[in-house]
Design a protein around this motif. Structure first.
Motif, PDB file in Angstrom:
ATOM      1  N   GLU A  19       0.830  -1.210   0.000  1.00  0.00           N
ATOM      2  CA  GLU A  19       0.000   0.000   0.000  1.00  0.00           C
ATOM      3  C   GLU A  19       0.864   1.259   0.000  1.00  0.00           C
ATOM      4  N   THR A  20       1.897   1.269   0.848  1.00  0.00           N
ATOM      5  CA  THR A  20       2.791   2.430   0.894  1.00  0.00           C
ATOM      6  C   THR A  20       3.545   2.581  -0.412  1.00  0.00           C
ATOM      7  N   ALA A  21       4.032   1.470  -0.962  1.00  0.00           N
ATOM      8  CA  ALA A  21       4.773   1.528  -2.224  1.00  0.00           C
ATOM      9  C   ALA A  21       3.912   2.118  -3.336  1.00  0.00           C
ATOM     10  N   GLY A  59      11.195  -1.488  -6.679  1.00  0.00           N
ATOM     11  CA  GLY A  59      11.801  -1.246  -5.378  1.00  0.00           C
ATOM     12  C   GLY A  59      10.829  -1.554  -4.250  1.00  0.00           C
ATOM     13  N   LYS A  60      11.403  -1.924  -3.104  1.00  0.00           N
ATOM     14  CA  LYS A  60      10.578  -2.269  -1.944  1.00  0.00           C
ATOM     15  C   LYS A  60       9.964  -1.037  -1.289  1.00  0.00           C
ATOM     16  N   ARG A  61      10.569   0.127  -1.495  1.00  0.00           N
ATOM     17  CA  ARG A  61      10.134   1.379  -0.872  1.00  0.00           C
ATOM     18  C   ARG A  61      10.146   1.246   0.659  1.00  0.00           C
ATOM     19  N   GLY A  85       8.241  10.746   3.039  1.00  0.00           N
ATOM     20  CA  GLY A  85       8.715   9.459   2.539  1.00  0.00           C
ATOM     21  C   GLY A  85       9.170   9.532   1.096  1.00  0.00           C
ATOM     22  N   ALA A  86       8.453  10.302   0.284  1.00  0.00           N
ATOM     23  CA  ALA A  86       8.851  10.468  -1.118  1.00  0.00           C
ATOM     24  C   ALA A  86      10.198  11.175  -1.217  1.00  0.00           C
ATOM     25  N   ALA A  87      10.437  12.153  -0.357  1.00  0.00           N
ATOM     26  CA  ALA A  87      11.725  12.841  -0.346  1.00  0.00           C
ATOM     27  C   ALA A  87      12.859  11.860  -0.039  1.00  0.00           C
TER      28      ALA A  87
END
Length: 317
Positions: A19-21, A59-61, A85-87
Motif C-alpha cells: 500500500e505504501t509503495a 523497489g521495496k520502498r 517518505g517520497a523525499a
C-alpha cells in the motif's frame, strides 16, 4: 509480550508495504511530471525521463514505509508522511543511480532493468542523480510537507546528516577506499570489524535510521521516544546491510534484480568477510532482535515496525 503483540503477521506487513509503495509510486510520478513548478523555468525531457527511469517502476520502498509507519505512531496526517517518505525515496534513488556508475560499483542492471547510465548515458545519469537529490530537498522543504518552518528545518538537518559527509556519502567513500581504489598498488584494505561496522552504519544505515527519525520528527516525538526510535533505526539499518551482504552470496541475480557475487570479487569489506557466513547470519538476527527490543515501549501500535525488523533480516531479495 505475546507473539501477536510482538509482531504483525507477515501478510499484514506485505499488505502495508504494498500500500505504501503504491502511494509513493503515485506521488513520485506526480512530482516527476512534465510541467515545471513555480520558480522553475523548464524541465528538459531527456533529463526528466532519466530521473523517472531511476525512480519509478520498482523497489521495496522500505525507507518511505519506515517514515510513514513511524509518523503513524504520532498521528501525523498521511499526506505529510507520504511527502516526507517520497523525499527520502528520491534521495535513495539518487544514490542508486550514482552507485551504479562505472566509476563507482559499475552495474548494468537495477531492479531487473538497465541502469540509468546504460539506458541513457553516463553524463545524463550523473545529472539525473543530481536532479533526484535536489528534488528530494525541494519536497522536504515544501510547506505541504509540514506547515511549521522550524519542523521543516529540523527535517532538513536530519536529512542532510544522514545523506552527507558523515553519513551515506562518507560511507561510500570509505567503501571505495577499502576496495583499494586510492592505494598506490590497488590492493584492497583489510578493515577490522569495528571499521566495517562504522562504514556500513554510514553507507546504508544512516538513511534507514534517518527515515525513522524523520517520521518521528514529523510527529514532534519527545526525546525519550526519539532515542528509542534512533536505537531501532540504527539496529535495523545494520541488520539490513548484513542481510544484503549475505544475499550477495546466496541469492541469484534474478531474485535481487541486479548482479550478485560481486562483493568478494572486489574485495569489499563486509561482515561476511570478517566474521564468516554463519556468524554473519547470527549477527543479522541479533540486530533484528535488538531493533524489535527498542520498540518495547510503543505497544501494539508499533507491530508493523517490529515486523519490518524481522522482514529486514529474513528477506530473500
Amino acid at each position: 509480550m505475546s507473539s501477536v503483540e510482538r509482531t504483525a503477521p507477515a501478510a499484514a506487513l506485505a499488505s502495508a508495504l504494498s500500500e505504501t509503495a503504491a502511494a509513493i509510486e503515485a506521488l513520485l510520478d506526480a512530482l516527476l511530471r512534465d510541467e515545471p513548478e513555480a520558480g522553475e523555468i523548464h524541465r528538459p525531457a531527456r533529463l526528466l525521463a532519466a530521473m523517472r527511469h531511476g525512480a519509478l517502476g520498482g523497489g521495496k520502498r522500505l525507507r518511505p514505509f519506515l517514515v510513514v509507519e513511524t509518523a503513524r505512531l504520532f498521528g501525523v496526517p498521511a499526506e505529510q508522511a507520504l511527502r516526507a517518505g517520497a523525499a527520502v525515496e528520491l534521495a535513495h534513488c539518487y544514490s542508486l543511480v550514482h552507485d551504479d556508475l562505472p566509476a563507482m560499483d559499475d552495474d548494468d542492471t537495477r531492479r531487473g532493468r538497465p541502469t540509468v547510465h546504460r539506458a541513457y548515458d553516463e553524463a545524463t545519469a550523473i545529472l539525473a542523480g543530481d536532479g533526484l537529490l535536489t528534488l528530494a530537498f525541494d519536497v522536504i522543504a515544501d510547506p505541504r510537507t509540514h506547515p511549521d518552518g522550524e519542523t521543516r528545518a529540523a527535517l532538513i538537518l536530519l536529512f542532510s546528516r544522514a545523506l552527507g559527509l558523515g553519513g551515506m556519502v562518507g560511507g561510500q567513500m570509505l567503501d571505495l577506499a577499502a576496495e583499494g581504489r586510492f592505494a598506490a598498488d590497488g590492493a584492497a584494505e583489510k578493515l577490522d570489524e569495528t571499521r566495517i561496522r562504522r562504514m556500513q552504519a554510514m553507507k546504508t544505515g544512516a538513511l534507514l535510521a534517518g527515515s525513522v527519525l524523520i517520521g518521528a520528527r514529523l510527529g514532534q516525538a519527545d526525546p525519550t521516544r526519539m532515542a528509542a526510535l534512533e536505537r531501532y533505526g540504527s539496529a535495523l539499518g545494520a541488520a539490513f546491510q548484513v542481510a544484503d551482504d549475505i544475499l550477495d552470496i546466496e541469492a541469484s541475480a534474478e531474485q535481487m534484480g541486479k548482479a550478485t557475487a560481486k562483493d568478494d570479487a572486489k574485495g569489499k569489506a563486509t561482515l561476511v568477510a570478517a566474521l564468516g557466513l554463519d556468524a554473519a547470519k547470527r549477527e543479522r538476527d541479533r540486530l533484528s532482535e535488538e531493533a524489535i527490543a527498542a520498540l518495547a515501549g510503543f505497544g501494539p501500535q508499533a507491530a508493523l515496525l517490529r515486523a519490518a525488523a524481522e522482514f529486514t533480516a529474513q528477506r530473500k531479495s
